[in-house]
Structures are given as structure tokens and as C-alpha cells.
Design an enzyme around this catalytic site. Structure first.
Site, PDB file in Angstrom:
ATOM      1  CG  ASP A 111      -2.048  -0.984   1.148  1.00 46.75           C
ATOM      2  OD1 ASP A 111      -2.447  -1.358   0.026  1.00 46.75           O
ATOM      3  OD2 ASP A 111      -2.547  -1.389   2.214  1.00 46.75           O
ATOM      4  CG  ASP A 167      -6.663  -1.443  -1.600  1.00 52.01           C
ATOM      5  OD1 ASP A 167      -6.904  -2.660  -1.737  1.00 52.01           O
ATOM      6  OD2 ASP A 167      -5.742  -1.006  -0.887  1.00 52.01           O
TER       7      ASP A 167
END
Length: 181
Positions: free
Chosen positions: A117, A132
Site C-alpha cells: 500500500d 483497492d
């Protein structure tokens, strides 16, 4: 529509993979880089859980869920006749494959890998990635299509009975009870 689903999935998966490889090659874990001041930053973290690092000790569960989503979408491919559904399922498939790729190939190992991330938005409590973004956006699209009663075939269904104009009715055929005025 198969091409639209798979094309969308490949673009999303590829963009996610390339972005993550860029992060791994150019940033140290934990490093932050401002993009638009504090509003948008790159912040490299490895996420062992779901959103907000929820259930970090249950990475294998998310791997199984992601695989189930992929299998579900693949089983629906022949039913999709709507471009909107094709884009929604393609985005969902690409995003899911992006994070599933991390779960299967990243440290600490197969099936329990941590997701890369790196996108941090001011005021938002989580750090996320391109996969995402497409998972969430696609699921919003799916919810809207369902709420609008648009089927995988692209036909909008309503609860209203079918009505035909008088000129379209064949006078020799009796009316169905649902078509009577």
C-alpha cells in the site's frame, strides 16, 4: 463483453502491479513523499490484513476470499451482456487479482504475503493502492446497478406490469390479467 471484462481487468491489474513495483524499487518501507503537500502522499507500507490493517493475523482468509471473488466473476463471464456490468466486473477482477498477486508472491510467503500500500490521502484513515481504488469503485458500481435493477444482460427490470398500447394488441387474443387496464 468478455473482451471488455478481461481488458479492464488486465489494465487494472497491470497498473497496480507496475505501481507497486515502482514503490518497491524507489522507496524504503515506511518512507513518505509528498505529492500534493499533505493532501496526497506516497507512504509505503506492507499491509498483512484488509482495509485499515483489519485482521492482520488472518491474511490467509483474505487470500481465500480473493480467490473466491475471482472464481465467482469467471463463472459469470458468459452471462454479462451489459457494458456497465462488464466494466464493474473487470475493475473488480483486476483489483482483486492485484491484491491476490501480493498475497501469493510477496513476503512473508505464499498465501500469506503482505499487500503493498502506498497512497495516503489527508483525512482518510487508511493507506491504500490502485487495486483497492478499483475494488471499492467497482463495488459501488455493482451496488448502483443492483439498486437500478439492471441485470447482467443490461435490461432494466421494474415491478410495473407490462403495458401495451391498444394498437399493438391483437384483438383476437385475450388479454393476460396483468395486461388488462
Amino acid at each position: 463483453m468478455l473482451g471488455l471484462v478481461l481488458g479492464t481487468a488486465v489494465v487494472v491489474w497491470g497498473a497496480d502491479l507496475l505501481a507497486k513495483e515502482w514503490v518497491l524499487a524507489s522507496m524504503a518501507e515506511g518512507e513518505q513523499r509528498p505529492v500534493l503537500g499533505e493532501l496526497l502522499q506516497w507512504h509505503f507500507v506492507r499491509n498483512p490484513g484488509a482495509a485499515f490493517s483489519f485482521a492482520a493475523g488472518s491474511t490467509w482468509i483474505f487470500t481465500i476470499l480473493a480467490a473466491a471473488v475471482v472464481v465467482f466473476i469467471v463463472t459469470q463471464l458468459r452471462s454479462i451482456r451489459s457494458p456497465l456490468w462488464a466494466i464493474a466486473f473487470g475493475g473488480l477482477l483486476g483489483g482483486t487479482l492485484g491484491n491476490l498477486t501480493d498475497r501469493l508472491t510477496r513476503e512473508p510467503g505464499f498465501f500469506v504475503g503482505h499487500v503493498i500500500d502506498f497512497i495516503q490521502v489527508w483525512g482518510f484513515p487508511a493507506i491504500f493502492n490502485i487495486a483497492d481504488i478499483f475494488i471499492v469503485s467497482s463495488m459501488i458500481g455493482v451496488v448502483l446497478l443492483v439498486l437500478l435493477n439492471i441485470g447482467l444482460d443490461g435490461v432494466r427490470r421494474t415491478d410495473e406490469p407490462k403495458r401495451q398500447r391498444a394498437a399493438d394488441l391483437d384483438a383476437t387474443q385475450p388479454l393476460d390479467p396483468e395486461d388488462r387496464p
